[in-house]
Write a protein that holds these residues in place. Structure first.
Motif, short mmCIF file in Angstrom:
data_model
loop_
_atom_site.label_atom_id
_atom_site.label_comp_id
_atom_site.label_asym_id
_atom_site.label_seq_id
_atom_site.Cartn_x
_atom_site.Cartn_y
_atom_site.Cartn_z
N ASN A 1 29.10 22.08 62.84
CA ASN A 1 28.09 21.35 63.61
C ASN A 1 26.68 21.78 63.21
O ASN A 1 25.78 20.95 63.10
CB ASN A 1 28.30 21.54 65.11
CG ASN A 1 29.51 20.80 65.62
OD1 ASN A 1 29.97 19.85 65.02
ND2 ASN A 1 30.02 21.25 66.76
N HIS B 1 37.55 14.52 62.97
CA HIS B 1 37.13 14.38 64.37
C HIS B 1 38.16 13.58 65.17
O HIS B 1 38.49 13.95 66.31
CB HIS B 1 35.76 13.70 64.44
CG HIS B 1 35.26 13.51 65.83
ND1 HIS B 1 34.79 14.54 66.60
CD2 HIS B 1 35.19 12.39 66.59
CE1 HIS B 1 34.45 14.07 67.78
NE2 HIS B 1 34.68 12.77 67.80
N ASN B 2 38.70 12.53 64.59
CA ASN B 2 39.72 11.74 65.28
C ASN B 2 40.99 12.54 65.52
O ASN B 2 41.61 12.43 66.58
CB ASN B 2 40.03 10.46 64.50
CG ASN B 2 38.89 9.47 64.54
OD1 ASN B 2 38.07 9.47 65.47
ND2 ASN B 2 38.79 8.63 63.53
N ALA C 1 34.97 13.79 57.54
CA ALA C 1 34.54 14.38 58.81
C ALA C 1 34.99 13.51 59.99
O ALA C 1 35.46 14.03 61.00
CB ALA C 1 33.03 14.55 58.82
N ARG C 2 34.88 12.21 59.86
CA ARG C 2 35.30 11.31 60.94
C ARG C 2 36.82 11.37 61.15
O ARG C 2 37.29 11.36 62.29
CB ARG C 2 34.87 9.88 60.65
CG ARG C 2 33.38 9.67 60.80
CD ARG C 2 32.97 8.23 60.50
NE ARG C 2 31.55 8.10 60.41
CZ ARG C 2 30.73 7.99 61.45
NH1 ARG C 2 31.21 8.01 62.66
NH2 ARG C 2 29.43 7.87 61.28
N LEU D 1 41.07 15.80 65.87
CA LEU D 1 40.71 16.74 66.93
C LEU D 1 40.80 16.07 68.30
O LEU D 1 41.33 16.65 69.25
CB LEU D 1 39.31 17.30 66.70
CG LEU D 1 38.78 18.24 67.79
CD1 LEU D 1 39.65 19.49 67.91
CD2 LEU D 1 37.34 18.60 67.52
N ARG D 2 40.31 14.85 68.41
CA ARG D 2 40.37 14.13 69.69
C ARG D 2 41.82 13.92 70.13
O ARG D 2 42.16 14.09 71.30
CB ARG D 2 39.64 12.80 69.58
CG ARG D 2 38.12 13.00 69.50
CD ARG D 2 37.42 11.71 69.39
NE ARG D 2 37.66 10.97 70.64
CZ ARG D 2 37.01 9.90 70.99
NH1 ARG D 2 36.09 9.41 70.21
NH2 ARG D 2 37.28 9.28 72.11
N ARG E 1 25.83 20.26 59.91
CA ARG E 1 25.55 18.83 60.11
C ARG E 1 24.15 18.63 60.68
O ARG E 1 23.41 17.75 60.23
CB ARG E 1 26.62 18.24 61.04
CG ARG E 1 26.49 16.80 61.34
CD ARG E 1 27.02 15.97 60.22
NE ARG E 1 27.10 14.59 60.70
CZ ARG E 1 27.36 13.59 59.95
NH1 ARG E 1 27.63 13.79 58.68
NH2 ARG E 1 27.40 12.38 60.42
N GLY F 1 34.28 25.25 63.64
CA GLY F 1 33.76 23.96 64.06
C GLY F 1 32.29 24.04 64.46
O GLY F 1 31.49 23.15 64.15
N TYR G 1 37.99 24.43 58.14
CA TYR G 1 38.25 23.99 59.51
C TYR G 1 39.61 23.27 59.59
O TYR G 1 40.37 23.48 60.54
CB TYR G 1 37.13 23.07 59.99
CG TYR G 1 37.31 22.58 61.40
CD1 TYR G 1 37.19 23.45 62.48
CD2 TYR G 1 37.60 21.25 61.66
CE1 TYR G 1 37.36 23.01 63.78
CE2 TYR G 1 37.77 20.80 62.95
CZ TYR G 1 37.65 21.68 64.00
OH TYR G 1 37.82 21.24 65.29
N LEU H 1 34.47 22.24 56.04
CA LEU H 1 35.39 21.27 56.65
C LEU H 1 36.83 21.56 56.21
O LEU H 1 37.77 21.47 57.01
CB LEU H 1 35.00 19.84 56.28
CG LEU H 1 35.81 18.73 56.94
CD1 LEU H 1 35.67 18.76 58.47
CD2 LEU H 1 35.37 17.36 56.40
#
Length: 160
Positions: free
Chosen positions: A142, A13-14, A9-10, A16-17, A145, A138, A88, A85
């Motif tokens: 969330n 997320h990175n 997940a992290r 996505l950023r 989560r 996404g 996603y 995930l």
């Protein structure tokens, strides 16, 4: 949440950023883009952005493969989260590749090739639809989560 799930997940997320930062560079209006003064105006490096986006899509493929190797099952929160995930990752990858293709065409246009505005607008419309789809997945991630956090918080015993 299991450590492997949290790591995946992290990592997503990175990615996505990074994707959002590239989108900002491409679409955010700046004075340098609006007023093209020689020496001040710096053209957008579409070819570089295309390559960066392709690299992000490759990273997502690696994460999807990692999730598949974890063999998630839908009978627990962690498994449902991993399955979502993975979906996603697929959706976000489609969106990223669509934007990468647009950047490739814009790079070719800056080198003199033809790229009609109508084609650009159609491709942006497709990209936005893919982006909306990944945002919906996404949002469901969330929610999963939040549910998982509530479950863990509710089951936690007070420490003396």
């Amino acid at each position: 949440m299991k450590q492997e799930t949290d790591e995946c997940a992290r990592a997503v997320h990175n990615i996505l950023r990074s994707h959002m930062a590239i989108q900002d560079e491409l679409f955010r209006p700046t004075w340098r883009k609006i007023i093209r003064i020689p020496g001040v105006y710096r053209p957008v490096p579409y070819g570089e952005k295309r390559d960066e986006l392709r690299a992000l899509a490759e990273q997502l493929l690696g994460i999807r493969t990692r999730i598949k190797g974890l063999k998630p099952e839908g009978d627990d929160d962690d498994g449902r989260f991993l399955i979502s995930l993975r979906a996603y990752c697929s959706s976000l990858s489609e969106s990223i590749l669509a934007l990468s293709d647009i950047c490739g065409r814009l790079a070719a246009k800056s080198n003199g090739e033809d790229y009609p505005r109508s084609s650009y607008e159609k491709e942006i419309e497709v990209f936005r639809a893919l982006e909306t789809k990944s945002m919906e997945i996404g949002m469901s991630l969330n929610e999963l989560r939040k549910k998982e956090r509530k479950t863990n918080t509710g089951n936690a015993s007070p420490q003396s």
